[in-house]
Design a protein around this motif. Structure first.
Motif, PDB file in Angstrom:
ATOM      1  N   ASP A 239      33.367  24.488  44.943  1.00 52.01           N
ATOM      2  CA  ASP A 239      32.088  25.193  44.808  1.00 52.01           C
ATOM      3  C   ASP A 239      32.265  26.704  44.897  1.00 52.01           C
ATOM      4  N   GLU A 240      33.081  27.148  45.862  1.00 50.83           N
ATOM      5  CA  GLU A 240      33.341  28.576  46.054  1.00 50.83           C
ATOM      6  C   GLU A 240      34.841  28.811  45.966  1.00 50.83           C
ATOM      7  N   VAL A 241      35.247  29.689  45.075  1.00 49.34           N
ATOM      8  CA  VAL A 241      36.662  29.974  44.895  1.00 49.34           C
ATOM      9  C   VAL A 241      36.897  31.468  45.077  1.00 49.34           C
ATOM     10  N   TYR A 242      37.896  31.798  45.888  1.00 47.96           N
ATOM     11  CA  TYR A 242      38.261  33.187  46.136  1.00 47.96           C
ATOM     12  C   TYR A 242      39.733  33.376  45.804  1.00 47.96           C
ATOM     13  N   ALA A 243      40.086  34.586  45.449  1.00 46.40           N
ATOM     14  CA  ALA A 243      41.481  34.922  45.163  1.00 46.40           C
ATOM     15  C   ALA A 243      41.754  36.322  45.679  1.00 46.40           C
ATOM     16  N   ALA A 244      42.952  36.515  46.196  1.00 45.50           N
ATOM     17  CA  ALA A 244      43.324  37.829  46.733  1.00 45.50           C
ATOM     18  C   ALA A 244      44.730  38.181  46.283  1.00 45.50           C
ATOM     19  N   THR A 245      44.931  39.464  46.001  1.00 42.99           N
ATOM     20  CA  THR A 245      46.256  39.936  45.617  1.00 42.99           C
ATOM     21  C   THR A 245      46.599  41.194  46.398  1.00 42.99           C
ATOM     22  N   THR A 246      47.894  41.360  46.623  1.00 46.18           N
ATOM     23  CA  THR A 246      48.414  42.625  47.123  1.00 46.18           C
ATOM     24  C   THR A 246      48.783  43.481  45.915  1.00 46.18           C
ATOM     25  N   MET A 247      49.347  44.651  46.162  1.00 47.56           N
ATOM     26  CA  MET A 247      49.695  45.542  45.065  1.00 47.56           C
ATOM     27  C   MET A 247      51.187  45.884  45.084  1.00 47.56           C
ATOM     28  N   TYR A 248      51.685  46.278  43.921  1.00 51.68           N
ATOM     29  CA  TYR A 248      53.062  46.781  43.783  1.00 51.68           C
ATOM     30  C   TYR A 248      52.957  48.002  42.885  1.00 51.68           C
ATOM     31  N   ASP A 249      52.823  49.166  43.506  1.00 53.57           N
ATOM     32  CA  ASP A 249      52.468  50.362  42.760  1.00 53.57           C
ATOM     33  C   ASP A 249      53.525  50.757  41.737  1.00 53.57           C
TER      34      ASP A 249
ATOM     35  N   PRO B 142      49.856  35.111  42.848  1.00 55.84           N
ATOM     36  CA  PRO B 142      51.302  35.351  42.907  1.00 55.84           C
ATOM     37  C   PRO B 142      51.718  36.677  42.299  1.00 55.84           C
ATOM     38  N   HIS B 143      52.851  37.162  42.816  1.00 54.68           N
ATOM     39  CA  HIS B 143      53.577  38.281  42.186  1.00 54.68           C
ATOM     40  C   HIS B 143      52.738  39.542  42.084  1.00 54.68           C
ATOM     41  N   HIS B 144      51.884  39.809  43.088  1.00 56.96           N
ATOM     42  CA  HIS B 144      51.084  41.040  43.145  1.00 56.96           C
ATOM     43  C   HIS B 144      50.193  41.207  41.926  1.00 56.96           C
ATOM     44  N   GLY B 145      49.776  40.101  41.313  1.00 54.31           N
ATOM     45  CA  GLY B 145      48.927  40.210  40.132  1.00 54.31           C
ATOM     46  C   GLY B 145      49.678  40.660  38.892  1.00 54.31           C
ATOM     47  N   SER B 146      50.979  40.382  38.855  1.00 53.16           N
ATOM     48  CA  SER B 146      51.795  40.725  37.693  1.00 53.16           C
ATOM     49  C   SER B 146      51.508  39.781  36.532  1.00 53.16           C
ATOM     50  N   LYS B 147      51.864  40.212  35.322  1.00 56.70           N
ATOM     51  CA  LYS B 147      51.757  39.336  34.154  1.00 56.70           C
ATOM     52  C   LYS B 147      52.868  38.297  34.126  1.00 56.70           C
ATOM     53  N   ASP B 148      53.899  38.495  34.942  1.00 55.34           N
ATOM     54  CA  ASP B 148      55.088  37.643  34.885  1.00 55.34           C
ATOM     55  C   ASP B 148      54.904  36.387  35.745  1.00 55.34           C
ATOM     56  N   THR B 149      53.824  35.653  35.494  1.00 51.02           N
ATOM     57  CA  THR B 149      53.549  34.445  36.275  1.00 51.02           C
ATOM     58  C   THR B 149      53.181  33.262  35.384  1.00 51.02           C
ATOM     59  N   GLY B 150      53.592  33.312  34.126  1.00 50.93           N
ATOM     60  CA  GLY B 150      53.369  32.182  33.247  1.00 50.93           C
ATOM     61  C   GLY B 150      51.919  31.833  33.020  1.00 50.93           C
TER      62      GLY B 150
END
Length: 344
Positions: free
Chosen positions: A257-267, A237-245
């Protein structure tokens, strides 16, 4: 569960695939495209959020046209009306849903906000387009989500098996917004759109995709802990911001067994933050980002960069088949040395 939004026949379960494209745009913005296919034949198209702003930045439409023979849209989920999730929605819907047949899922606190000063112009234009083209009695295509523990808010699409094949439900289960919190925002002097952001789980035959939207920290404690026990793919969530509790810590109890995570960016906010990516990776999650790797690239490259992370799952076996990194997308590696610590 409510009546399926749509029923689609399929013939060969061994050919069923779930494609998840996490699309990041230059500087900011995101869209997530999910295509369920039988081999090369698209069956279901679900898009979450939009940042299609010109001929150069229309990646979701491009993928649908070039890879899926202009497959029509079935469901559009608009998580919340911030600019980086809302640009170009009318044009996107007009191109990919010419008959206005798609179902629109949006947070309930969107209703009545179009005159609010804190709702960006792109969101106002998008809401006006949706109200004009999709809210028509008696068969409205617009679904307002105000999460209530006692309400049936799940939406589904049924894959109807032929020749005695089993039916498979594609289920979208909303986890947020929390009704009371969303209602409170309407009474505040400034609407907090993130409190009303839709967060949902997409589940199909044992594959669970966590769609994090821009969840607000105040909503995190209200999500049932069981949700975090089995997740295959996390849209951070939130482009990988710290503001996600610190929601990333909750995935430490994940049993997949296999976990993946993806983030977009907010430059503009220098997101994603290394600490957040590290938080996911430290729990054994493989982490991808759509934007340039700031540890290796010139930060100014972000203004010209975009990326797509494409995950392909075999629905029949509930296994990941491959990951494709397109453009500036990259895999995040833990800084070394770094101890692997599983969160409680």
């Amino acid at each position: 569960m409510q009546k399926p939004l749509k029923t689609v026949p399929y013939y060969d379960s061994t050919q069923l695939r779930l494609h998840v494209y996490v699309v990041g745009y230059p500087s900011q913005g995101e869209s997530i495209l999910m295509v369920i296919s039988e081999g090369d034949r698209p069956l279901v198209v679900i898009v979450t959020d939009c940042y299609e702003i010109s001929q150069n930045y229309n990646h979701v439409s491009q993928i649908l046209i070039e890879d899926w023979n202009s497959a029509p849209l079935d469901v559009f989920v608009w998580t919340h009306p911030h600019e980086d999730h809302s640009k170009g929605i009318p044009a996107f819907l007009s191109l990919n849903d010419k008959g206005n047949a798609a179902h629109i899922v949006m947070p309930t606190n969107m209703a009545g906000l179009k005159k609010r000063k804190d709702m960006c112009n792109d969101a106002k234009t998008a809401e006006a387009h949706i109200l004009k083209n999709y809210v028509k009695a008696p068969d409205t295509k617009c679904h307002y989500i105000d999460f209530d523990l006692y309400a049936d808010n799940a939406r589904s699409i049924k894959l109807k098996g032929s020749n005695d094949r089993p039916d498979i439900n594609v289920v979208m289960s909303p986890l947020s917004p929390i009704g009371a919190l969303a209602a409170r925002t309407l009474n505040e002097s400034q609407t907090k759109h993130n409190k009303g952001s839709i967060v949902y789980m997409l589940s199909v035959n044992g594959i669970d995709i966590f769609m994090g939207g821009d969840i607000d920290p105040v909503s995190v404690p209200y999500i049932d802990e069981d949700v975090f026990h089995h997740v295959n793919l996390i849209k951070i969530p939130h482009h990988g911001s710290k503001d996600t509790g610190n929601i990333h810590k909750k995935f430490g109890m994940n049993q997949s067994d296999e976990v993946y995570a993806a983030t977009t960016m907010y430059d503009g906010q220098h997101d994603p933050k290394v600490e957040i990516l590290t938080g996911y990776a430290a729990n054994g999650t493989t982490v991808h980002c759509t934007g340039p790797d700031r540890l290796k690239e010139n930060p100014k490259a972000a203004s010209h960069a975009y990326g797509v992370v494409h995950y392909t799952y075999n629905i029949n076996t509930a296994r990941l088949l491959k990951v494709e990194l397109i453009g500036n997308a990259y895999r995040y590696h833990l800084p070394l040395p770094y101890p692997i610590v599983v969160a409680n």
